[in-house]
Scaffold this active site. Structure first.
Site, PDB file in Angstrom:
ATOM      1  N   TYR A 263      -4.921  10.978  -1.238  1.00  0.00           N
ATOM      2  CA  TYR A 263      -5.246  10.068  -2.347  1.00  0.00           C
ATOM      3  C   TYR A 263      -5.134  10.762  -3.703  1.00  0.00           C
ATOM      4  O   TYR A 263      -4.786  10.114  -4.696  1.00  0.00           O
ATOM      5  CB  TYR A 263      -6.626   9.415  -2.126  1.00  0.00           C
ATOM      6  CG  TYR A 263      -6.549   8.448  -0.962  1.00  0.00           C
ATOM      7  CD1 TYR A 263      -5.897   7.222  -1.107  1.00  0.00           C
ATOM      8  CD2 TYR A 263      -7.037   8.789   0.291  1.00  0.00           C
ATOM      9  CE1 TYR A 263      -5.757   6.360  -0.022  1.00  0.00           C
ATOM     10  CE2 TYR A 263      -6.906   7.934   1.378  1.00  0.00           C
ATOM     11  CZ  TYR A 263      -6.262   6.719   1.217  1.00  0.00           C
ATOM     12  OH  TYR A 263      -6.114   5.871   2.277  1.00  0.00           O
TER      13      TYR A 263
ATOM     14  N   HIS B  76      -8.305  -4.227  -1.318  1.00  0.00           N
ATOM     15  CA  HIS B  76      -8.228  -2.967  -0.564  1.00  0.00           C
ATOM     16  C   HIS B  76      -8.772  -1.777  -1.353  1.00  0.00           C
ATOM     17  O   HIS B  76      -8.514  -0.636  -0.987  1.00  0.00           O
ATOM     18  CB  HIS B  76      -6.783  -2.688  -0.129  1.00  0.00           C
ATOM     19  CG  HIS B  76      -6.327  -3.569   1.003  1.00  0.00           C
ATOM     20  ND1 HIS B  76      -5.010  -3.667   1.405  1.00  0.00           N
ATOM     21  CD2 HIS B  76      -7.024  -4.398   1.830  1.00  0.00           C
ATOM     22  CE1 HIS B  76      -4.914  -4.523   2.411  1.00  0.00           C
ATOM     23  NE2 HIS B  76      -6.118  -4.985   2.692  1.00  0.00           N
TER      24      HIS B  76
ATOM     25  N   ALA C 210      10.821  -8.476  -7.505  1.00  0.00           N
ATOM     26  CA  ALA C 210       9.735  -9.228  -8.155  1.00  0.00           C
ATOM     27  C   ALA C 210       9.909  -9.235  -9.674  1.00  0.00           C
ATOM     28  O   ALA C 210       9.702 -10.264 -10.324  1.00  0.00           O
ATOM     29  CB  ALA C 210       8.391  -8.605  -7.777  1.00  0.00           C
TER      30      ALA C 210
ATOM     31  N   GLN D  39      -3.487  -6.320  -2.858  1.00  0.00           N
ATOM     32  CA  GLN D  39      -3.754  -5.330  -1.809  1.00  0.00           C
ATOM     33  C   GLN D  39      -3.534  -3.928  -2.369  1.00  0.00           C
ATOM     34  O   GLN D  39      -3.817  -2.938  -1.701  1.00  0.00           O
ATOM     35  CB  GLN D  39      -2.792  -5.534  -0.630  1.00  0.00           C
ATOM     36  CG  GLN D  39      -2.935  -6.872   0.048  1.00  0.00           C
ATOM     37  CD  GLN D  39      -1.775  -7.126   1.000  1.00  0.00           C
ATOM     38  OE1 GLN D  39      -1.819  -6.746   2.155  1.00  0.00           O
ATOM     39  NE2 GLN D  39      -0.735  -7.749   0.497  1.00  0.00           N
TER      40      GLN D  39
ATOM     41  N   ASN E 205      10.064 -11.746  -2.271  1.00  0.00           N
ATOM     42  CA  ASN E 205      10.214 -10.468  -1.567  1.00  0.00           C
ATOM     43  C   ASN E 205      11.672 -10.033  -1.586  1.00  0.00           C
ATOM     44  O   ASN E 205      12.572 -10.862  -1.609  1.00  0.00           O
ATOM     45  CB  ASN E 205       9.724 -10.616  -0.119  1.00  0.00           C
ATOM     46  CG  ASN E 205       9.324  -9.278   0.485  1.00  0.00           C
ATOM     47  OD1 ASN E 205      10.145  -8.382   0.602  1.00  0.00           O
ATOM     48  ND2 ASN E 205       8.073  -9.147   0.845  1.00  0.00           N
ATOM     49  N   LEU E 206      11.843  -8.721  -1.543  1.00  0.00           N
ATOM     50  CA  LEU E 206      13.186  -8.149  -1.488  1.00  0.00           C
ATOM     51  C   LEU E 206      13.890  -8.554  -0.201  1.00  0.00           C
ATOM     52  O   LEU E 206      15.073  -8.871  -0.183  1.00  0.00           O
ATOM     53  CB  LEU E 206      13.032  -6.622  -1.552  1.00  0.00           C
ATOM     54  CG  LEU E 206      14.101  -5.763  -2.177  1.00  0.00           C
ATOM     55  CD1 LEU E 206      14.527  -6.295  -3.523  1.00  0.00           C
ATOM     56  CD2 LEU E 206      13.578  -4.334  -2.303  1.00  0.00           C
TER      57      LEU E 206
ATOM     58  N   CYS F 296     -20.081   6.345  -3.510  1.00  0.00           N
ATOM     59  CA  CYS F 296     -21.147   7.112  -2.859  1.00  0.00           C
ATOM     60  C   CYS F 296     -21.301   6.589  -1.428  1.00  0.00           C
ATOM     61  O   CYS F 296     -21.496   5.389  -1.244  1.00  0.00           O
ATOM     62  CB  CYS F 296     -22.447   6.951  -3.627  1.00  0.00           C
ATOM     63  SG  CYS F 296     -23.860   7.607  -2.711  1.00  0.00           S
TER      64      CYS F 296
ATOM     65  N   SER G 233       4.610  -7.121   2.991  1.00  0.00           N
ATOM     66  CA  SER G 233       5.356  -7.258   4.249  1.00  0.00           C
ATOM     67  C   SER G 233       4.665  -8.231   5.203  1.00  0.00           C
ATOM     68  O   SER G 233       5.247  -8.595   6.227  1.00  0.00           O
ATOM     69  CB  SER G 233       5.506  -5.890   4.921  1.00  0.00           C
ATOM     70  OG  SER G 233       4.234  -5.337   5.177  1.00  0.00           O
TER      71      SER G 233
HETATM   72  P1  OAD Z   1       4.424  -2.836   2.559  1.00  0.00           P
HETATM   73  O1  OAD Z   1       4.996  -1.497   2.226  1.00  0.00           O
HETATM   74  O2  OAD Z   1       4.049  -3.101   3.969  1.00  0.00           O
HETATM   75  O3  OAD Z   1       5.442  -3.976   2.119  1.00  0.00           O
HETATM   76  C1  OAD Z   1       6.052  -3.974   0.872  1.00  0.00           C
HETATM   77  C2  OAD Z   1       6.940  -5.199   0.787  1.00  0.00           C
HETATM   78  O4  OAD Z   1       7.470  -5.275  -0.527  1.00  0.00           O
HETATM   79  C3  OAD Z   1       8.145  -5.190   1.745  1.00  0.00           C
HETATM   80  O5  OAD Z   1       8.195  -6.461   2.388  1.00  0.00           O
HETATM   81  C4  OAD Z   1       9.338  -4.966   0.829  1.00  0.00           C
HETATM   82  O6  OAD Z   1      10.502  -5.675   1.288  1.00  0.00           O
HETATM   83  C5  OAD Z   1       8.852  -5.591  -0.463  1.00  0.00           C
HETATM   84  N1  OAD Z   1       9.455  -5.043  -1.682  1.00  0.00           N
HETATM   85  C6  OAD Z   1       9.859  -3.777  -1.951  1.00  0.00           C
HETATM   86  N2  OAD Z   1      10.320  -3.668  -3.203  1.00  0.00           N
HETATM   87  C7  OAD Z   1      10.209  -4.901  -3.774  1.00  0.00           C
HETATM   88  C8  OAD Z   1      10.491  -5.450  -5.060  1.00  0.00           C
HETATM   89  N3  OAD Z   1      10.997  -4.708  -6.035  1.00  0.00           N
HETATM   90  N4  OAD Z   1      10.224  -6.764  -5.270  1.00  0.00           N
HETATM   91  C9  OAD Z   1       9.709  -7.555  -4.276  1.00  0.00           C
HETATM   92  N5  OAD Z   1       9.423  -7.092  -3.047  1.00  0.00           N
HETATM   93  C10 OAD Z   1       9.653  -5.786  -2.790  1.00  0.00           C
HETATM   94  O7  OAD Z   1       3.175  -3.062   1.572  1.00  0.00           O
HETATM   95  P2  OAD Z   1       1.981  -4.111   1.692  1.00  0.00           P
HETATM   96  O8  OAD Z   1       2.419  -5.381   2.312  1.00  0.00           O
HETATM   97  O9  OAD Z   1       1.347  -4.159   0.353  1.00  0.00           O
HETATM   98  O10 OAD Z   1      -3.421  -1.035   3.072  1.00  0.00           O
HETATM   99  O11 OAD Z   1       1.027  -3.363   2.680  1.00  0.00           O
HETATM  100  C11 OAD Z   1      -0.208  -3.943   3.011  1.00  0.00           C
HETATM  101  C12 OAD Z   1      -1.244  -2.868   3.244  1.00  0.00           C
HETATM  102  O12 OAD Z   1      -0.767  -1.955   4.214  1.00  0.00           O
HETATM  103  C13 OAD Z   1      -1.538  -1.997   2.044  1.00  0.00           C
HETATM  104  O13 OAD Z   1      -2.464  -2.566   1.140  1.00  0.00           O
HETATM  105  C14 OAD Z   1      -2.081  -0.766   2.662  1.00  0.00           C
HETATM  106  C15 OAD Z   1      -1.141  -0.615   3.828  1.00  0.00           C
HETATM  107  O14 OAD Z   1      -1.633   0.005   4.947  1.00  0.00           O
HETATM  108  C16 OAD Z   1      -4.320  -0.055   3.075  1.00  0.00           C
HETATM  109  O15 OAD Z   1      -4.066   1.103   2.819  1.00  0.00           O
HETATM  110  C17 OAD Z   1      -5.693  -0.524   3.425  1.00  0.00           C
END
Ligand code: OAD
Length: 240
Positions: free
Chosen positions: A54, A109, A220, A91, A202-203, A117, A178
């Site tokens: 982190y 998230h 986006a 998220q 989404n891409l 704490c 995703s």
């Molecule tokens: P992901 O990495 O799973 O998905 C990202 C999505 O964004 C994919 O579907 C890509 O195709 C899309 N993408 C990438 N670049 C883009 C752009 N320029 N414009 C539009 N779309 C684009 O990320 P999240 O869905 O956010 O949780 O993941 C969900 C959670 O999984 C996160 O919050 C995290 C992770 O584990 C925790 O850490 C608790």
């Protein structure tokens, strides 16, 4: 004309700002084991490893090279000019929505900028990296702050407010996620169930692609500005 809009954002909205996503090629989960860095058990096993993970994300975010992009800014414009209700649920643990100017925002998230704490659950905005010296000021003796991040197996923040917003919205838009992590991946089902229109930006088609009525495929930062203009002009998504 819509009356209540809920927007869900994921890592994809921050990709054009230079933040890594999780599941794309070279994404964070290709380079790290989820169970090591994103679970309470991983933290109990190796605090330093989790803190390093982190701290690296925090460094990236605060490097001066990362800034909100056109998609974050479009959502600020929507918030400023939309006459109905808007809630942005993110998220993402970065603060790019805030830096852009979003106010009606919920970090389900958690937030990279904060530590928590483990005893009182009070949160603290952190200037220094996570480490043995970064402690709370609410307990005696002071406790080492843990990242204010929701790990796998933990309950996301703000679920009551989220469900209430989903129950009443007439438009739900998911941007750059995703659709693999619940409960966020199921928000589209709640919105559909309550009769809202549902749209995905989404891409690539995301995992729960077929649940959405409308699809905007591309970056986006390129799609959102026009989409927001259309909503503000009173257009219904999908109409010419
Ligand atoms: P992901 O990495 O799973 O998905 C990202 C999505 O964004 C994919 O579907 C890509 O195709 C899309 N993408 C990438 N670049 C883009 C752009 N320029 N414009 C539009 N779309 C684009 O990320 P999240 O869905 O956010 O949780 O993941 C969900 C959670 O999984 C996160 O919050 C995290 C992770 O584990 C925790 O850490 C608790």
């Amino acid at each position: 004309m819509y009356r209540q809009i809920v927007v869900l954002t994921g890592a994809g909205i921050s990709a054009e700002s230079g933040m890594s996503t999780f599941r794309d090629q070279h994404g964070l989960w290709e380079q790290h084991h989820i169970e090591d860095v994103a679970t309470p058990e991983g933290y109990a096993r190796d605090i330093e490893l989790v803190e390093r993970f982190y701290n690296t994300r925090r460094q990236q975010l605060n490097s001066g090279e990362v800034a909100p992009n056109a998609a974050h800014l479009a959502l600020v414009k929507l918030e400023a000019e939309f006459t109905g209700e808007l809630l942005v649920i993110t998220q993402n643990v970065d603060d790019l929505h805030e830096r852009a100017g979003s106010k009606r925002l919920l970090h389900m998230h958690g937030e990279l900028a904060k530590g928590r704490c483990p005893q009182s659950l009070q949160t603290f905005v952190l200037r220094e990296p996570f480490g043995v010296d970064n402690c709370c000021t609410c307990c005696i003796p002071a406790k080492r702050l843990r990242p204010h991040i929701v790990w796998f197996g933990e309950m996301p923040f703000g679920m009551d407010r989220i469900h209430d917003a989903l129950d009443h919205c007439d438009l739900f838009i998911a941007i750059g996620t995703s659709g693999t992590v619940y409960p966020a991946a199921g928000f589209v089902d709640s919105a559909n169930h309550h009769g809202a229109q549902t749209a995905e930006v989404n891409l690539d088609p995301a995992d729960r692609h077929s649940q959405f009525q409308y699809h905007f495929t591309g970056k986006a930062g390129e799609i959102l500005p026009q989409l927001v203009e259309d909503i503000l002009a009173g257009k219904v998504i999908g109409s010419e």
